[in-house]
Design a protein around this motif. Structure first.
Motif, PDB file in Angstrom:
ATOM      1  N   LYS A  29       0.825  -1.209   0.000  1.00  0.00           N
ATOM      2  CA  LYS A  29       0.000   0.000   0.000  1.00  0.00           C
ATOM      3  C   LYS A  29       0.855   1.253   0.000  1.00  0.00           C
ATOM      4  O   LYS A  29       0.569   2.209  -0.725  1.00  0.00           O
ATOM      5  CB  LYS A  29      -0.924   0.006   1.217  1.00  0.00           C
ATOM      6  CG  LYS A  29      -2.077  -0.941   1.122  1.00  0.00           C
ATOM      7  CD  LYS A  29      -2.942  -0.839   2.369  1.00  0.00           C
ATOM      8  CE  LYS A  29      -4.057  -1.833   2.370  1.00  0.00           C
ATOM      9  NZ  LYS A  29      -4.855  -1.761   3.610  1.00  0.00           N
ATOM     10  N   SER A  30       1.902   1.262   0.826  1.00  0.00           N
ATOM     11  CA  SER A  30       2.754   2.451   0.871  1.00  0.00           C
ATOM     12  C   SER A  30       3.531   2.624  -0.430  1.00  0.00           C
ATOM     13  O   SER A  30       3.716   3.748  -0.895  1.00  0.00           O
ATOM     14  CB  SER A  30       3.716   2.380   2.058  1.00  0.00           C
ATOM     15  OG  SER A  30       4.644   1.333   1.889  1.00  0.00           O
ATOM     16  N   GLN A  31       3.984   1.535  -1.044  1.00  0.00           N
ATOM     17  CA  GLN A  31       4.680   1.632  -2.325  1.00  0.00           C
ATOM     18  C   GLN A  31       3.735   2.119  -3.417  1.00  0.00           C
ATOM     19  O   GLN A  31       4.139   2.852  -4.311  1.00  0.00           O
ATOM     20  CB  GLN A  31       5.289   0.286  -2.718  1.00  0.00           C
ATOM     21  CG  GLN A  31       6.504  -0.081  -1.920  1.00  0.00           C
ATOM     22  CD  GLN A  31       7.657   0.851  -2.180  1.00  0.00           C
ATOM     23  OE1 GLN A  31       7.845   1.328  -3.289  1.00  0.00           O
ATOM     24  NE2 GLN A  31       8.423   1.132  -1.149  1.00  0.00           N
ATOM     25  N   LEU A  81       3.306   5.918  -2.787  1.00  0.00           N
ATOM     26  CA  LEU A  81       4.513   6.713  -2.996  1.00  0.00           C
ATOM     27  C   LEU A  81       5.109   6.544  -4.386  1.00  0.00           C
ATOM     28  O   LEU A  81       5.857   7.407  -4.842  1.00  0.00           O
ATOM     29  CB  LEU A  81       5.568   6.349  -1.949  1.00  0.00           C
ATOM     30  CG  LEU A  81       5.192   6.642  -0.494  1.00  0.00           C
ATOM     31  CD1 LEU A  81       6.264   6.119   0.439  1.00  0.00           C
ATOM     32  CD2 LEU A  81       4.961   8.131  -0.285  1.00  0.00           C
ATOM     33  N   GLY A  82       4.795   5.450  -5.051  1.00  0.00           N
ATOM     34  CA  GLY A  82       5.395   5.166  -6.354  1.00  0.00           C
ATOM     35  C   GLY A  82       4.808   6.016  -7.456  1.00  0.00           C
ATOM     36  O   GLY A  82       3.765   6.651  -7.318  1.00  0.00           O
ATOM     37  N   GLY A  83       5.489   5.991  -8.555  1.00  0.00           N
ATOM     38  CA  GLY A  83       5.037   6.752  -9.709  1.00  0.00           C
ATOM     39  C   GLY A  83       4.030   5.960 -10.526  1.00  0.00           C
ATOM     40  O   GLY A  83       3.499   4.930 -10.109  1.00  0.00           O
ATOM     41  N   ILE A  84       3.767   6.457 -11.715  1.00  0.00           N
ATOM     42  CA  ILE A  84       2.776   5.835 -12.577  1.00  0.00           C
ATOM     43  C   ILE A  84       3.230   4.459 -13.039  1.00  0.00           C
ATOM     44  O   ILE A  84       2.405   3.561 -13.216  1.00  0.00           O
ATOM     45  CB  ILE A  84       2.423   6.761 -13.765  1.00  0.00           C
ATOM     46  CG1 ILE A  84       1.212   6.245 -14.522  1.00  0.00           C
ATOM     47  CG2 ILE A  84       3.614   6.929 -14.685  1.00  0.00           C
ATOM     48  CD1 ILE A  84      -0.066   6.348 -13.775  1.00  0.00           C
ATOM     49  N   ALA A  85       4.528   4.259 -13.188  1.00  0.00           N
ATOM     50  CA  ALA A  85       5.031   2.958 -13.626  1.00  0.00           C
ATOM     51  C   ALA A  85       4.760   1.896 -12.569  1.00  0.00           C
ATOM     52  O   ALA A  85       4.331   0.781 -12.888  1.00  0.00           O
ATOM     53  CB  ALA A  85       6.524   3.042 -13.923  1.00  0.00           C
ATOM     54  N   HIS A  86       4.971   2.223 -11.306  1.00  0.00           N
ATOM     55  CA  HIS A  86       4.690   1.270 -10.232  1.00  0.00           C
ATOM     56  C   HIS A  86       3.206   0.941 -10.158  1.00  0.00           C
ATOM     57  O   HIS A  86       2.817  -0.208  -9.954  1.00  0.00           O
ATOM     58  CB  HIS A  86       5.156   1.815  -8.879  1.00  0.00           C
ATOM     59  CG  HIS A  86       6.629   1.709  -8.685  1.00  0.00           C
ATOM     60  ND1 HIS A  86       7.354   2.707  -8.089  1.00  0.00           N
ATOM     61  CD2 HIS A  86       7.512   0.746  -9.003  1.00  0.00           C
ATOM     62  CE1 HIS A  86       8.616   2.357  -8.054  1.00  0.00           C
ATOM     63  NE2 HIS A  86       8.743   1.173  -8.617  1.00  0.00           N
TER      64      HIS A  86
END
Length: 43
Positions: free
Chosen positions: A8-10, A13-18
């Protein structure tokens, strides 16, 4: 933290690619479940 909280945190915090990777993995797992649930074994 457990694995679900880490994911959930990734995701947050991640960008569109993640996010696209997470959506693709989720769609693959859902389709895999439906495939094995409704598949007919032909002998």
């Amino acid at each position: 933290m457990n694995i679900l909280d880490d994911l959930k945190s990734q995701y947050k915090l991640g960008g569109i690619a993640h996010r696209l990777i997470y959506w693709n993995v989720a769609c693959f797992l859902v389709s895999l479940v439906f495939f094995y649930q409704f598949s007919v074994v032909i002998v």
